[in-house]
Design a protein around this motif. Structure first.
Motif, short mmCIF file in Angstrom:
data_model
loop_
_atom_site.label_atom_id
_atom_site.label_comp_id
_atom_site.label_asym_id
_atom_site.label_seq_id
_atom_site.Cartn_x
_atom_site.Cartn_y
_atom_site.Cartn_z
N SER A 186 48.47 30.30 37.42
CA SER A 186 48.07 29.82 36.10
C SER A 186 48.71 28.46 35.80
O SER A 186 49.93 28.30 35.89
CB SER A 186 48.50 30.82 35.03
N ARG A 208 39.59 35.32 41.65
CA ARG A 208 38.43 35.10 42.51
C ARG A 208 38.78 35.22 43.98
O ARG A 208 37.95 35.63 44.79
CB ARG A 208 37.82 33.73 42.18
N SER A 262 44.27 26.16 36.78
CA SER A 262 43.50 27.41 36.71
C SER A 262 44.00 28.18 35.49
O SER A 262 45.21 28.39 35.34
CB SER A 262 43.68 28.25 37.98
N LEU A 306 44.06 34.78 33.00
CA LEU A 306 43.17 35.81 32.46
C LEU A 306 43.71 36.30 31.13
O LEU A 306 44.92 36.45 30.95
CB LEU A 306 43.06 36.99 33.43
N THR A 353 35.24 41.83 33.21
CA THR A 353 35.87 40.58 33.65
C THR A 353 35.60 40.35 35.13
O THR A 353 35.21 39.25 35.55
CB THR A 353 37.39 40.62 33.40
N HIS A 362 33.11 37.25 36.72
CA HIS A 362 33.60 36.27 37.71
C HIS A 362 32.88 36.44 39.05
O HIS A 362 32.61 35.45 39.74
CB HIS A 362 35.11 36.39 37.88
N SER A 412 45.86 34.12 37.50
CA SER A 412 44.95 33.02 37.16
C SER A 412 43.53 33.38 37.59
O SER A 412 43.30 34.30 38.38
CB SER A 412 45.39 31.74 37.88
N VAL A 413 42.58 32.62 37.07
CA VAL A 413 41.18 32.79 37.47
C VAL A 413 41.03 32.56 38.97
O VAL A 413 40.31 33.30 39.66
CB VAL A 413 40.28 31.83 36.67
#
Length: 393
Positions: free
Chosen positions: A302, A357, A342, A345, A383, A387, A352-353
């Motif tokens: 993040s 992913r 990033s 969430l 969620t 994504h 982090s996103v």
């Protein structure tokens, strides 16, 4: 092996307030200018200066022929011409008029001449040109294109967002001279506002694009910074890629020498501000993303604009412009600094996103479903589903 912690854990969330604009909007151009364009800009500024001169980067030979290596060069001009076909004011006029109008844009997307001169050059009466430009300014993307100057460009963007009566627009219309000469404190006095209100208006303006036409030119990738997240030399400027400003003192007793000295010192200060800003943002991101850059984590953790702004003292918009316009070499390869951002969430701020992913990519490959991934991470199924759809899975 790199891995992501999937154990749910409570994390404190800090509320961060955007910092005031650290430099005036008029100075953003020198901060974000690509290196090839920067060298040309400095040479133009100091071309007749007998005291200061610009030495091009030692690596400039590596840039030669980059245009030919591009399969296609992005052109905002071509896109504008397509959009202008729908303008009612251009119906029935010669086909080349759209291209002729686009040719009057400078690299920022502003008109490169007065509307009187443009109308005369294009064989239009002033009223017809005004009608065309009004329609273009009100509908073409990006907003702010065909502006007369910086203030007009920002006002056009605010109008498109329905904020033409807001504080940002008022600041531009009524206190732009005070803002340029004395900063937001002088602007606050001029308007009779509190500094808090003026800073909020400045922050609104800082989120706008002062050069909507910059996509007009493509440039080779030339890193300015190298990240070494080993704790010894965290970030350094790549001097071989940077133009140098040389000084030759002159002893003439001539007022021209004083003028050249002042002009050269201003350019030197602008460059110092550019590089100090880029290094500060690179250092902050390198420290935040140390685990990713050293291979301990498979994806960036993040890191938000506010996080870096908090560490550097720059407002988020300046951080964004710096990161998106600065290429860096890292143990992970060459990339723009913006790749190291990033967002966290909402359900798991410690993830982090980018990390989510990465988990989705790898867990999906071994056959795990959305529900299993969501349960292991302690986040809602929706969620993971959202994504995953964004990843085309």
């Amino acid at each position: 092996m790199a891995s992501i912690n999937v154990t749910p854990s409570p994390v404190q969330r800090l509320e961060l307030q955007p910092l005031p604009l650290p430099i005036l909007i008029q100075e953003l151009k020198i901060l974000t200018m690509p290196l090839p364009e920067l060298t040309e800009h400095l040479s133009s500024k100091l071309g007749d200066n007998l005291i200061y001169r610009v030495d091009p980067p030692r690596s400039i030979g590596d840039w030669d022929g980059w245009e030919e290596r591009l399969t296609s060069q992005p052109s905002i001009g071509d896109d504008l011409i397509v959009q202008m076909a729908a303008l009612p004011a251009l119906k029935g006029r010669r086909d080349s008029l759209s291209r002729d109008l686009v040719d009057w844009l400078d690299y920022r997307g502003y008109l490169a001449g007065s509307e009187v001169d443009i109308a005369e050059n294009l064989g239009l009466d002033p009223e017809s040109l005004t009608e065309i430009l009004d329609q273009a300014r009100g509908s073409l993307d990006p907003p702010g294109i065909f502006a007369r100057d910086l203030t007009h460009c920002l006002l056009l963007q605010l109008a498109r967002m329905g904020r033409e009566q807001g504080d940002g627009a008022t600041l531009l219309r009524e206190a732009s001279e005070a803002l340029t000469s004395g900063g937001y404190s002088q602007a606050a006095i001029s308007l009779g506002w509190t500094e808090k209100r003026t800073k909020a208006a400045m922050d609104e303006l800082s989120r706008l694009d002062p050069s909507p036409g910059r996509a007009e030119r493509a440039h080779p990738v030339v890193p300015e910074v190298a990240l070494y997240p080993d704790g010894i030399r965290a970030a350094v400027l790549l001097e071989e890629n940077l133009p140098k400003i040389r000084m030759t003192p002159l002893e003439w007793d001539d007022h021209r020498i004083d003028a050249m000295t002042r002009e050269g010192l201003k350019v030197v200060k602008d460059m110092a501000r550019r590089y100090s800003t880029k290094i500060a943002v690179a250092l902050a991101l390198g420290d935040i993303q140390r685990s990713y850059l050293t291979g301990l984590s498979p994806a960036p953790g993040s890191a938000t604009l506010e996080d870096v702004g908090d560490r550097t003292g720059y407002c988020p918009s300046t951080v964004q412009r710096t990161a998106s316009s600065t290429w860096t070499t890292t143990p992970r390869g060459t990339m723009p600094l913006s790749n190291l951002f990033s967002r966290p969430l909402k359900a798991r701020p410690d993830i982090s996103v980018a990390q989510l992913r990465w988990v989705i990519e790898n867990r999906t490959a071994i056959g795990d479903g959305i529900g299993r991934i969501a349960k292991d991470l302690g986040i809602p199924v929706r969620t993971v589903s959202w994504h995953r759809s964004k990843m085309g899975k």
